[in-house]
Enzyme design. Structure first.
Site, PDB file in Angstrom:
ATOM      1  N   HIS A   1      15.908  16.083 -59.466  1.00 18.37           N
ATOM      2  CA  HIS A   1      17.056  15.995 -58.572  1.00 18.37           C
ATOM      3  C   HIS A   1      18.104  17.000 -59.032  1.00 18.37           C
ATOM      4  O   HIS A   1      17.914  17.706 -60.026  1.00 18.37           O
ATOM      5  CB  HIS A   1      17.618  14.571 -58.529  1.00 18.37           C
TER       6      HIS A   1
ATOM      7  N   HIS B   1      21.308  16.784 -60.190  1.00 17.88           N
ATOM      8  CA  HIS B   1      22.380  16.556 -61.145  1.00 17.88           C
ATOM      9  C   HIS B   1      22.289  17.615 -62.245  1.00 17.88           C
ATOM     10  O   HIS B   1      21.192  18.037 -62.639  1.00 17.88           O
ATOM     11  CB  HIS B   1      22.304  15.157 -61.737  1.00 17.88           C
TER      12      HIS B   1
ATOM     13  N   ASP C   1      22.546  17.771 -65.416  1.00 20.71           N
ATOM     14  CA  ASP C   1      21.779  17.592 -66.651  1.00 20.71           C
ATOM     15  C   ASP C   1      20.277  17.757 -66.443  1.00 20.71           C
ATOM     16  O   ASP C   1      19.507  17.667 -67.406  1.00 20.71           O
ATOM     17  CB  ASP C   1      22.087  16.241 -67.310  1.00 20.71           C
ATOM     18  N   HIS C   2      19.851  18.024 -65.202  1.00 17.73           N
ATOM     19  CA  HIS C   2      18.436  18.232 -64.918  1.00 17.73           C
ATOM     20  C   HIS C   2      18.119  19.621 -64.364  1.00 17.73           C
ATOM     21  O   HIS C   2      16.946  19.949 -64.196  1.00 17.73           O
ATOM     22  CB  HIS C   2      17.950  17.171 -63.925  1.00 17.73           C
TER      23      HIS C   2
ATOM     24  N   HIS D   1      17.753   6.599 -57.164  1.00 15.93           N
ATOM     25  CA  HIS D   1      18.877   7.066 -57.980  1.00 15.93           C
ATOM     26  C   HIS D   1      20.164   7.219 -57.161  1.00 15.93           C
ATOM     27  O   HIS D   1      21.122   7.828 -57.621  1.00 15.93           O
ATOM     28  CB  HIS D   1      18.513   8.394 -58.648  1.00 15.93           C
TER      29      HIS D   1
ATOM     30  N   ASP E   1      16.032   8.837 -64.251  1.00 16.03           N
ATOM     31  CA  ASP E   1      17.194   8.685 -63.376  1.00 16.03           C
ATOM     32  C   ASP E   1      16.836   7.826 -62.166  1.00 16.03           C
ATOM     33  O   ASP E   1      16.819   8.288 -61.025  1.00 16.03           O
ATOM     34  CB  ASP E   1      17.718  10.048 -62.925  1.00 16.03           C
TER      35      ASP E   1
ATOM     36  N   HIS F   1      15.767  10.145 -71.872  1.00 15.56           N
ATOM     37  CA  HIS F   1      16.996  10.196 -71.079  1.00 15.56           C
ATOM     38  C   HIS F   1      17.991   9.134 -71.540  1.00 15.56           C
ATOM     39  O   HIS F   1      18.419   8.265 -70.785  1.00 15.56           O
ATOM     40  CB  HIS F   1      16.687  10.030 -69.585  1.00 15.56           C
TER      41      HIS F   1
END
Length: 302
Positions: A61, A63, A65-66, A138, A206, A265
């Site tokens: 996805h 976000h 941090d990914h 999520h 997530d 995570h």
């Protein structure tokens, strides 16, 4: 043999000794990367694996941090003199998001083939493996991924000899192609036994617990699952932010029965995940807390 490595195990933000969540698989000269948060290229270099041969990048996805590590990683691949195209799989809007991120990088000398997932479940076939995506929960469009490698049946040399097939043609049949010799056509099913068990790795992060994760991870050789919170009093936080606790991940593994589960995570506040793994193992004994650089070599069973 399928090499699997957790490059980073952090969620939200990197820590001094914990990179953001990312997984890399290597099989038969091909490399698959799942997620690419800030610092992923450093984690790869610390592991000692090259960035140049990455063939497929899967994004769960959008976000940060990914995905925020993509510009640096792509530039590192360019600096490694990569010229071959790369495939990138992710949610709808992937191409727009990635091209926006790449404004801060010079143009790279290779093409990117964008594949945007269209359905809750979708399968992508490659030469030596397949990747299956599955929707998770999520609060925004987010997917987990399964990497599968098939294994052909055992070659019956005695039957090949009895049929009079020249030895130099055996490899052709083993690769799944027909052989024409002396006016006769020989097909692989004449000399190959039934398909044997392959390899399967499932990655989900997530998300709240979902049936789609249980289905995807069933009988996996390795199930990598988010465990944002280890503490017992974080259930409300997990529900509010659409994440999972260690206990919830354990219940998924109990239902799916993979050979092994790794947690990943972690919340930045969860500094010692090993302090909470014992309760997970009471539910699913073959669970481990993931750590940066953790690696496993999966081998075909005989």
């Amino acid at each position: 043999m399928l090499d699997v490595c957790l490059l980073g195990t952090g969620g939200m933000m990197p820590l001094p000794r914990r990179w953001l969540t990312s997984m890399m698989c290597r099989y038969n000269g091909k490399t698959i990367l799942v997620d690419c948060g800030e610092g992923t290229q450093i984690a790869i270099k610390q592991k000692g694996w090259p960035v140049k041969p990455i063939d497929v990048i899967c994004i769960t996805h959008f976000h940060a941090d990914h995905i925020s590590g993509l510009p640096g990683l792509l530039l590192a691949m360019a600096n490694a003199d990569r010229k071959e195209p790369i495939t990138m799989i992710g949610p709808r809007g992937l191409e727009k998001v990635v091209k926006s991120l790449m404004i801060i990088t010079p143009s790279v000398p290779f093409d990117i083939e964008f594949i945007e997932i269209e359905n809750d479940k979708q399968t992508f076939e490659f030469e030596d493996f397949r990747i299956k995506s599955f929707a998770v929960d999520h609060g925004m469009l987010c997917y987990g991924y399964t990497v599968e490698i098939d294994r052909a049946g055992k070659f019956d040399a005695d039957e090949a000899e009895a049929l009079g097939i020249p030895m130099q043609e055996w490899g052709v049949l083993q690769s799944g192609e027909n052989v024409v010799f002396a006016g006769e056509t020989y097909t692989p099913d004449m000399v190959m036994g039934p398909e044997r068990k392959g390899l399967k790795v499932t990655y989900a992060t997530d998300t709240r617990p979902t049936d789609s994760i249980v289905e995807a991870a069933t009988d996996a050789d390795l199930f990598i699952c988010e465990g944002m919170y280890g503490e017992d009093d974080r259930d409300d936080k997990a529900e509010e932010y659409k994440h999972m606790t260690f206990s919830e991940a354990a219940e998924i593994a109990k239902k799916a029965q993979p050979k092994e589960m790794w947690l990943t995570h972690y919340s930045p506040l969860l500094l010692r995940p090993k302090d909470f793994i014992e309760k997970v193992q009471e539910v699913f004994p073959n669970a481990r807390y993931g750590s940066d650089g953790m690696e496993k070599n999966l081998k075909f069973s005989e």
